[in-house]
Write a protein that holds these residues in place. Structure first.
Motif, PDB file in Angstrom:
ATOM      1  N   THR A 168       0.829  -1.211   0.000  1.00 25.05           N
ATOM      2  CA  THR A 168       0.000   0.000   0.000  1.00 25.05           C
ATOM      3  C   THR A 168       0.857   1.252   0.000  1.00 25.05           C
ATOM      4  N   THR A 187      -4.457  -4.334  -2.442  1.00 20.45           N
ATOM      5  CA  THR A 187      -4.603  -3.368  -1.364  1.00 20.45           C
ATOM      6  C   THR A 187      -6.026  -2.820  -1.386  1.00 20.45           C
ATOM      7  N   GLU A 221      -3.809  -7.551   1.269  1.00 17.31           N
ATOM      8  CA  GLU A 221      -2.421  -7.344   1.684  1.00 17.31           C
ATOM      9  C   GLU A 221      -2.266  -7.563   3.182  1.00 17.31           C
TER      10      GLU A 221
END
Length: 517
Positions: free
Chosen positions: A372, A399, A426
């Motif tokens: 991210t 993400t 994630e």
């Protein structure tokens, strides 16, 4: 025989107990086999006959050898039959009250020199020994199912066990053509302690909705090279058995979350979905074919930056790959996907964000890099995803900002590689490393505490659990630095004390040496 062990007894003739009887009788020992009543005794005898008949049919025994095995076994429903044994193995149900009652009777009828052994897989051998008048002659002798086939026996000593007694049982294992692993008394011993922590964490991943059951099993089979996935293995063992062992390890082992039973396991047990034996556990039985993900088109042009292994894999699969030398390589402005190796800094991604054309997917080949944060650095985070190549698997990490089209492109690249892809949110470790590294860390903890040596720990998992490679050997092959880096990432993200890297990992990395020395 080993140190005067010439006649043996077995209490409890379920699948495990009958198998232990067969092991002793196959190796020339006269065996007294005890059950609670005639019906149970007949079932135990039938189990032994079925096993030897199967061995004869497969050419592993002759009919004469099978007959000799049966001639060595005396069946009884009376404890008085144990009056002449040198060693007796208890294989009664895994409940402490039952074990105590059995050992009280054995202590009463067995000769003073006799060794009393329990086949418990997780209960306290010390507590069992305490309920006898001969705690110095009580050991754990944990066989693995099926006992005639599996080569491992865990020999467990308590603080009261006479070392000569443990040595005699260890020597006997060699006579039985088994590999002994000697260890002290602790919940789960070696194999179950390591295995159940891994299995329980897998159940937590499903419980939390992080990954689907089929994807999880395929991840560990294809990504870690295990013979079956953890959910399938729990179904094989029995969900009720898993819950029972976890509860014992958790209660007696310090309350670590690694062994705190995942709620989904209790729910399955309460619903009667115990695995293969009831026709449904995590999976239905007979199993149905897993859903096949819809094929996605492969990106037409791919570049790889700082990831030579991935570039080689793509080239070997017939994908045309541009091997970029820097993030500002002009050729990156012409490709559809850029795969970046582990450890590239945020500056690399900022440069890539400025160089690539609109819509180009940037994929991060790592299980621990902060996708991210790196995606945000590019300026167009919707086109960034994790794409971790591990074994025959591709883990795609999306993400909260990743676009569906980005995931589709990542799936297409996995397809071009001929690998199974799974999509997860994630998180540190994704699936394979998130399950594998804590298991390795647990094994290093056993080594650091000198609970068992490296060979013993590895034998426990290869011979007792069917793993292709022991955890100490695997940690050395992956490299201590790699294991330590992932362990630190998992610990930092979760804050779980049970995931903290064992200090020995840091020490061997700093010293530049292997765990096995």
């Amino acid at each position: 025989m080993a140190d005067g062990i010439g006649a043996v007894g077995v209490v409890g003739l379920g699948t495990m107990g009958a198998g232990i009887v067969e092991v002793f009788a196959r190796n020339g020992l006269p065996v007294t086999a005890l059950e609670i009543d005639q019906a149970a005794l007949d079932r135990g005898r039938a189990t032994l006959v079925k096993s030897t008949d199967r061995a004869v049919a497969k050419g592993r025994l002759t009919a004469e050898q099978a007959a000799e095995i049966h001639d060595r076994v005396t069946f009884t429903t009376s404890y008085e039959g144990m009056g002449g044994v040198d060693l007796v193995v208890e294989a009664a149900p895994e409940r402490m009250a039952v074990k105590r009652a059995v050992f009280t009777e054995l202590d009463r009828v067995c000769p003073p020199h006799a060794i009393l052994a329990t086949n418990t897989s997780s209960l306290s051998v010390t507590e069992i020994a305490h309920h006898t008048g001969r705690p110095e002659r009580v050991v754990g002798m944990h066989f693995f199912n099926p006992a005639p086939v599996m080569k491992l026996v865990e020999v467990i000593s308590t603080v009261r066990t006479d070392p000569a007694v443990a040595a005699a049982v260890t020597d006997l294992c060699g006579t039985l053509r088994k590999t002994p692993v000697t260890a002290a008394d602790r919940p789960g011993f070696v194999a179950n302690y390591l295995l159940l922590g891994y299995l329980n964490q897998a159940a937590w991943l499903v419980q939390d909705g992080y990954v689907g059951r089929d994807d999880l099993d395929e991840a560990m089979r294809l990504g870690a090279g295990l013979p079956m996935g953890p959910l399938t293995l729990m179904d094989l063992i029995g969900i009720d058995t898993i819950v029972e062992i976890l509860d014992v390890i958790h209660a007696y082992g310090g309350g670590s979350r690694r062994h705190a039973c995942a709620p989904i396991l209790r729910q399955l047990a309460a619903a009667g979905r115990l695995g293969r034996k009831t026709g449904h556990g995590f999976h239905p039985y007979p199993t149905t074919a897993p859903l096949v993900a819809e094929a996605a088109p492969a990106p037409e042009s791919v570049a790889v930056l700082d990831d030579p292994a991935a570039a080689d894999a793509l080239s070997a699969a017939g994908v045309r790959v541009h091997r970029a030398t820097a993030a500002d390589d002009p050729a990156l402005s012409t490709v559809d996907l850029v795969l970046v190796g582990h450890g590239a800094p945020a500056e690399t991604y900022r440069t890539l964000g400025a160089v690539v054309r609109a819509g180009t997917v940037i994929a991060v080949d790592s299980s621990t890099d902060p996708v991210t944060a790196l995606a945000t650095a590019t300026g167009h985070p919707d086109t960034v995803a994790g794409l971790h190549l591990v074994g025959d698997l591709v883990e795609i990490a999306r993400t909260v900002l990743t676009a569906d089209a980005t995931v589709t492109a990542a799936r297409g690249l996995a397809g071009a590689l001929g690998r199974r892809a799974i999509v997860v949110a994630e998180r540190a470790g994704l699936v394979v490393d998130a399950l594998l590294v804590p298991y390795l860390n647990d094994a290093v903890g056993l080594l650091a505490a000198k609970y068992a040596d490296a060979d013993g720990i590895d034998h426990a998992m290869t011979l007792g659990c069917g793993y292709p490679e022991g955890p100490i050997a695997l940690a050395d092959r992956l490299g201590g630095a790699t294991v330590l880096e992932i362990a630190r990432a998992l610990w930092a993200e979760s804050g779980e004390a049970s995931l903290a890297p064992v200090p020995l990992l840091s020490q061997v990395v700093a010293a530049g040496v292997a765990l096995r020395r």
